[in-house]
Scaffold this active site. Structure first.
Site, PDB file in Angstrom:
ATOM      1  N   CYS A  83      24.738 -23.269 -41.733  1.00 47.35           N
ATOM      2  CA  CYS A  83      24.883 -24.386 -40.791  1.00 47.35           C
ATOM      3  C   CYS A  83      24.583 -25.737 -41.432  1.00 47.35           C
ATOM      4  CB  CYS A  83      23.994 -24.182 -39.567  1.00 47.35           C
ATOM      5  SG  CYS A  83      24.418 -22.688 -38.655  1.00 47.35           S
ATOM      6  N   HIS A 100      23.381 -31.154 -36.184  1.00 51.66           N
ATOM      7  CA  HIS A 100      24.030 -29.846 -36.083  1.00 51.66           C
ATOM      8  C   HIS A 100      23.861 -29.367 -34.639  1.00 51.66           C
ATOM      9  CE1 HIS A 100      25.074 -25.757 -36.520  1.00 51.66           C
ATOM     10  NE2 HIS A 100      23.837 -25.309 -36.492  1.00 51.66           N
ATOM     11  N   ASN A 159      27.761 -23.583 -31.196  1.00 52.60           N
ATOM     12  CA  ASN A 159      27.327 -23.736 -32.587  1.00 52.60           C
ATOM     13  C   ASN A 159      28.463 -23.304 -33.514  1.00 52.60           C
ATOM     14  OD1 ASN A 159      26.198 -23.515 -35.122  1.00 52.60           O
ATOM     15  ND2 ASN A 159      24.318 -22.500 -34.441  1.00 52.60           N
TER      16      ASN A 159
END
Ligand code: UT7
Length: 325
Positions: free
Chosen positions: A115, A252, A282
């Protein structure tokens, strides 16, 4: 003092057509729309189509970014794809993107920092662009996270989505101060001892399988809220830009509660935080450029503004960077 900076010329994004709502997931695992909204802020996510690959999404995002920068594939001499869901074990997805775009022979490789991948990739690209080794770079975050899900694990399968975002990075002369356009500072971190908190339980040299994503959600949550703030302060210190002077935070997009927790720790007002958690979920390395794309398209982010990007993911990796658009 004259210095060469890496400037973001444009951003592009791509989301697959198929929308998957919380209610649809509640038909597959023991969950509810209410639980997912309350604990994560997610309402829906996108899912990659059958026969579509990570590189296909990356190419769509890259084409949009190139068009907006007034560039063509022929100009591109560096492609970095941040992904944890490559098309194949090798070649790099970046090499496949180069071929599909029709870009000429140049540098192309992937960055694997899960990520945090986009922040890592941007920092790596800066090394090429600021040293004069690239005149037109594509930095892409692209993920097909749905392909890594264990669809019996409600603790993870509701959290992730698919998509891609891209930026065009080019050299820009500056004076070495905070008025310069471009990447002004970054801080990257990895603590490999925390591997077991977030990982995929397969791979070519171990199981010979792709594997499924495993996560100790609460511990990752705590780590994110506590440690991202330190990396943000460190990146801001390198850039010599006080956090209070940042126009937009582009975190993020893991969980609305994490975004709020980090912003609170840093004293950042909620209306300066770009959030796409509700509709994108996500998307791992794609989440930051996709969020940036959303806020550029809706007119919130404007040229000349100071942006701060931050992320945390498997590794554990985390990091932040400060950019003047
Ligand atoms: O991008 C990489 C970084 N990743 C992240 O940053 C994710 C970090 N973690 C999180 O976002 C949160 O920890 C989660 C969203 C994963 C979980 O939220 P939480 O508030 O930490 O919940 P929890 O794990 O403490 O679980 C609370 C309860 C449990 O039930 P019991 O044991 O209290 O009966 C879980 O089994 O919620 C249950 N639960 C669910 N219930 C309905 C877990 N997932 C679900 C679900 N639907 N999907």
């Amino acid at each position: 003092m004259s210095v060469t900076r890496s400037a973001i010329r444009s951003v592009g994004g791509y989301l697959p057509e198929r929308v998957v709502t919380n209610a649809q997931l509640a038909e597959v695992v023991d969950t509810s729309d209410e639980w997912i909204r309350e604990r994560t802020g997610i309402h829906e996510r996108r899912r990659i189509g059958e026969g579509q690959a990570t590189s296909d999404m990356a190419v769509e995002a890259a084409r949009q970014a190139l068009e907006r920068a007034g560039r063509s594939a022929a100009d591109v001499d560096l492609i970095i794809v941040a992904t944890t869901t490559p098309d194949l074990t090798f070649p790099a997805t970046a090499a496949i993107v180069q071929r599909k775009l029709g870009a000429p022979v140049g540098i192309a490789f992937d960055v694997q920092a899960v990520c945090s991948g986009f922040v890592y990739a941007l920092s790596v690209a800066d090394g090429f662009v600021a040293r004069g080794l690239s005149k037109c770079a594509l930095v892409i975050g692209a993920e097909a996270m749905s392909r890594l899900m264990d669809w019996t694990d409600r603790g993870t399968c509701v959290l992730f989505g698919d998509g891609a975002g891209a930026v065009v990075l080019e050299p820009q002369e500056g004076q070495g101060g905070t008025a310069d356009q471009g990447l002004l500072g970054f801080a990257l971190r990895c603590d490999g001892t925390k591997q077991d908190l977030l990982y995929v339980d397969g791979g070519p040299s171990t199981t010979g399988t792709v594997g499924h994503l495993r996560m100790a959600g609460q511990q990752v949550f705590r780590h994110a809220v506590i440690n991202i703030a330190e990396a943000v302060e460190a990146a801001a210190a390198v850039a010599k830009v006080p956090v209070a002077q940042i126009d937009w935070f582009i975190p993020h997009q893991a969980n609305q509660r994490i975004l709020a927790g980090v912003a609170h720790r840093l004293g950042v007002a909620e209306d300066r935080v770009i959030s796409t958690v509700a509709t994108h979920a996500n998307t791992s390395a794609a989440s930051i450029p996709l969020a940036m794309n959303t806020a550029v398209e809706d007119g919130r982010i404007k040229p000349g503004q100071m942006l701060l990007m931050e992320a945390m993911g498997g590794g554990l990796t985390w990091g932040a960077c400060v950019v003047r658009l």
